[in-house]
Scaffold this motif. Structure first.
Motif, PDB file in Angstrom:
ATOM      1  N   GLU A   1      29.844  33.692  32.243  1.00 44.65           N
ATOM      2  CA  GLU A   1      28.872  34.573  31.593  1.00 44.65           C
ATOM      3  C   GLU A   1      27.559  33.888  31.236  1.00 44.65           C
ATOM      4  OE1 GLU A   1      29.708  37.837  29.615  1.00 44.65           O
ATOM      5  OE2 GLU A   1      31.408  38.245  30.933  1.00 44.65           O
TER       6      GLU A   1
ATOM      7  N   GLU B   1      38.946  42.144  28.845  1.00 43.59           N
ATOM      8  CA  GLU B   1      38.319  42.508  30.116  1.00 43.59           C
ATOM      9  C   GLU B   1      38.659  41.498  31.213  1.00 43.59           C
ATOM     10  OE1 GLU B   1      34.157  42.793  29.356  1.00 43.59           O
ATOM     11  OE2 GLU B   1      34.361  44.465  27.945  1.00 43.59           O
ATOM     12  N   TYR B   2      38.905  40.263  30.828  1.00 45.55           N
ATOM     13  CA  TYR B   2      39.219  39.210  31.792  1.00 45.55           C
ATOM     14  C   TYR B   2      40.719  39.064  32.039  1.00 45.55           C
ATOM     15  CZ  TYR B   2      34.510  37.280  32.297  1.00 45.55           C
ATOM     16  OH  TYR B   2      33.184  37.095  32.621  1.00 45.55           O
ATOM     17  N   LYS B   3      41.514  39.991  31.561  1.00 47.20           N
ATOM     18  CA  LYS B   3      42.975  39.892  31.683  1.00 47.20           C
ATOM     19  C   LYS B   3      43.405  39.688  33.134  1.00 47.20           C
ATOM     20  CE  LYS B   3      47.245  42.452  30.710  1.00 47.20           C
ATOM     21  NZ  LYS B   3      47.834  43.654  30.062  1.00 47.20           N
TER      22      LYS B   3
ATOM     23  N   ARG C   1      30.877  29.930  38.527  1.00 48.35           N
ATOM     24  CA  ARG C   1      31.528  28.858  37.773  1.00 48.35           C
ATOM     25  C   ARG C   1      31.212  27.487  38.383  1.00 48.35           C
ATOM     26  NH1 ARG C   1      34.930  33.218  36.746  1.00 48.35           N
ATOM     27  NH2 ARG C   1      35.544  33.403  34.556  1.00 48.35           N
TER      28      ARG C   1
ATOM     29  N   LYS D   1      36.219  41.086  25.084  1.00 48.15           N
ATOM     30  CA  LYS D   1      35.798  40.355  26.287  1.00 48.15           C
ATOM     31  C   LYS D   1      36.995  39.682  26.952  1.00 48.15           C
ATOM     32  CE  LYS D   1      32.096  39.730  27.432  1.00 48.15           C
ATOM     33  NZ  LYS D   1      31.252  40.452  28.451  1.00 48.15           N
TER      34      LYS D   1
ATOM     35  N   ASP E   1      36.492  29.426  29.570  1.00 49.86           N
ATOM     36  CA  ASP E   1      36.496  29.936  30.939  1.00 49.86           C
ATOM     37  C   ASP E   1      35.608  31.171  31.084  1.00 49.86           C
ATOM     38  OD1 ASP E   1      38.011  28.267  32.638  1.00 49.86           O
ATOM     39  OD2 ASP E   1      39.859  28.910  31.675  1.00 49.86           O
ATOM     40  N   VAL E   2      35.576  32.015  30.058  1.00 43.31           N
ATOM     41  CA  VAL E   2      34.691  33.179  30.105  1.00 43.31           C
ATOM     42  C   VAL E   2      33.237  32.718  30.108  1.00 43.31           C
ATOM     43  CG1 VAL E   2      33.899  35.210  28.837  1.00 43.31           C
ATOM     44  CG2 VAL E   2      36.350  34.748  29.053  1.00 43.31           C
TER      45      VAL E   2
ATOM     46  N   TRP F   1      41.635  38.568  35.662  1.00 39.95           N
ATOM     47  CA  TRP F   1      41.151  37.290  36.171  1.00 39.95           C
ATOM     48  C   TRP F   1      42.055  36.158  35.708  1.00 39.95           C
ATOM     49  CZ3 TRP F   1      39.517  32.640  34.101  1.00 39.95           C
ATOM     50  CH2 TRP F   1      38.893  31.755  34.997  1.00 39.95           C
ATOM     51  N   PHE F   2      42.426  36.151  34.425  1.00 36.76           N
ATOM     52  CA  PHE F   2      43.313  35.107  33.931  1.00 36.76           C
ATOM     53  C   PHE F   2      44.641  35.122  34.687  1.00 36.76           C
ATOM     54  CE2 PHE F   2      40.750  35.328  29.883  1.00 36.76           C
ATOM     55  CZ  PHE F   2      40.276  34.025  29.961  1.00 36.76           C
TER      56      PHE F   2
END
Length: 333
Positions: A174, A292-294, A77, A289, A169-170, A296-297
């Motif tokens: 990515e 999948e980032y749950k 990032r 998607k 943010d994703v 991380w958030f």
């Protein structure tokens, strides 16, 4: 196998080889630039192989030295921020500072970012805004936003903006090779006055400050299709909040075919005559998607600026989001 003495050609060849493999859309929804496009973007973003790692190290060290900011942020990032700032260290620092500041200043956008929450699921059943998998010939990412039913209840606007920033943010993670900017397509075919009744100047200003000041976005074009007199009012409502150079990049199309002068038709979803798959499928891939980032958030909830520790004067949120007296509530007959 690719052979080259130049590191640029080697990496470009590797990328081309990688993307000959089948792609699982639930895991990888974004095509990455390769070959000549990849090299052109490197030049456009001022990215140099011999200094990139040193630039990354400087930003990481700077974060550790700033008492009001989180000590750590993931490398990918940070690289995306550097690219968005054309590897200007000072611009990158300002942008990252604002990124973490906004997370404190606008909790309605950055808290409770669990896409499985009923409130967000309800919005995702009526609003679609998927980034498309392909890239334009210039290496730009295209994002389509549309409602699916003109008779739906007006969604919670703050939560719509929250989802848009979650997608952002994703993408920070990515888009590993960077892109040459963003192109937004807003389909107004089901837009009604009722849908915009909750768009307050303050909420719109907060969102546009986030997008323009806190994310490494290079907004190249905004295209509005299926326009009506309502669209003119909405555009005029939003214009005071956006930078002059972006105002010049807004295009309204009464004929959707005019859009394809800017965006290749074949990279569009099937509903628009292209080959990218259906909007529903693209949308559902992105919902997966976000799921999948749950974790991380959830981990990011506490990574925000602490104004009590900021050297010098703390950020004044009222000044940051001050609304000029000429900005009025959107009124649509």
């Amino acid at each position: 196998m690719c052979h080259s003495e130049a590191w640029q050609e080697t990496l470009a060849c590797d990328l081309i080889f990688q993307f000959k493999e089948p792609v699982d859309s639930a895991k990888m929804t974004l095509e990455q630039p390769a070959g000549e496009m990849w090299q052109k973007i490197r030049e456009e973003l001022n990215e140099k192989a011999d200094t990139k790692e040193a630039d990354l190290a400087q930003i990481k060290e700077w974060l550790k030295q700033e008492p009001h900011l989180p000590d750590e942020f993931d490398d990918q990032r940070i690289i995306t921020f550097l690219r968005g700032c054309k590897f200007s260290l000072e611009k990158t620092k300002r942008k990252l500072d604002m990124y973490f500041t906004m997370r404190s200043a606008v909790p309605e956008f950055f808290n409770d970012r669990d896409v499985t929450r009923p409130e967000l699921q309800e919005i995702l059943s009526t609003v679609q805004m998927p980034p498309l998998p392909g890239l334009t010939p210039q290496g730009r990412r295209v994002i389509i936003m549309r409602g699916v039913d003109k008779d739906i209840q007006t969604p919670n606007v703050a939560d719509v903006f929250k989802l848009a920033l979650m997608l952002g943010d994703v993408r920070l993670a990515e888009e590993t090779e960077g892109v040459a900017g963003d192109v937004y397509i807003l389909d107004a075919s089901v837009a009604t006055p009722t849908h915009f009744a909750k768009f307050t100047p303050t909420l719109v200003k907060k969102f546009l400050v986030c997008v323009q000041e806190a994310y490494p976005v290079k907004l190249k074009e905004v295209h509005v299709i299926n326009v009506s007199p309502l669209v003119d009012k909405i555009v005029n409502f939003v214009k005071p909040f956006i930078k002059d150079k972006i105002k010049e990049r807004i295009f309204l199309h009464t004929d959707t075919n005019d859009l394809y002068k800017y965006v290749p038709k074949d990279m569009m979803p099937t509903e628009y005559g292209g080959n990218a798959g259906s909007m529903n499928d693209l949308h559902n891939d992105w919902v997966k998607k976000l799921e999948e980032y749950k974790d991380w958030f959830a981990e990011q909830e506490n990574l925000k600026a602490n104004e009590t520790l900021r050297p010098g004067k703390p950020t004044n949120y009222d000044e940051l989001f001050g609304i000029d007296g000429s900005f009025r509530q959107l009124v649509i007959d």
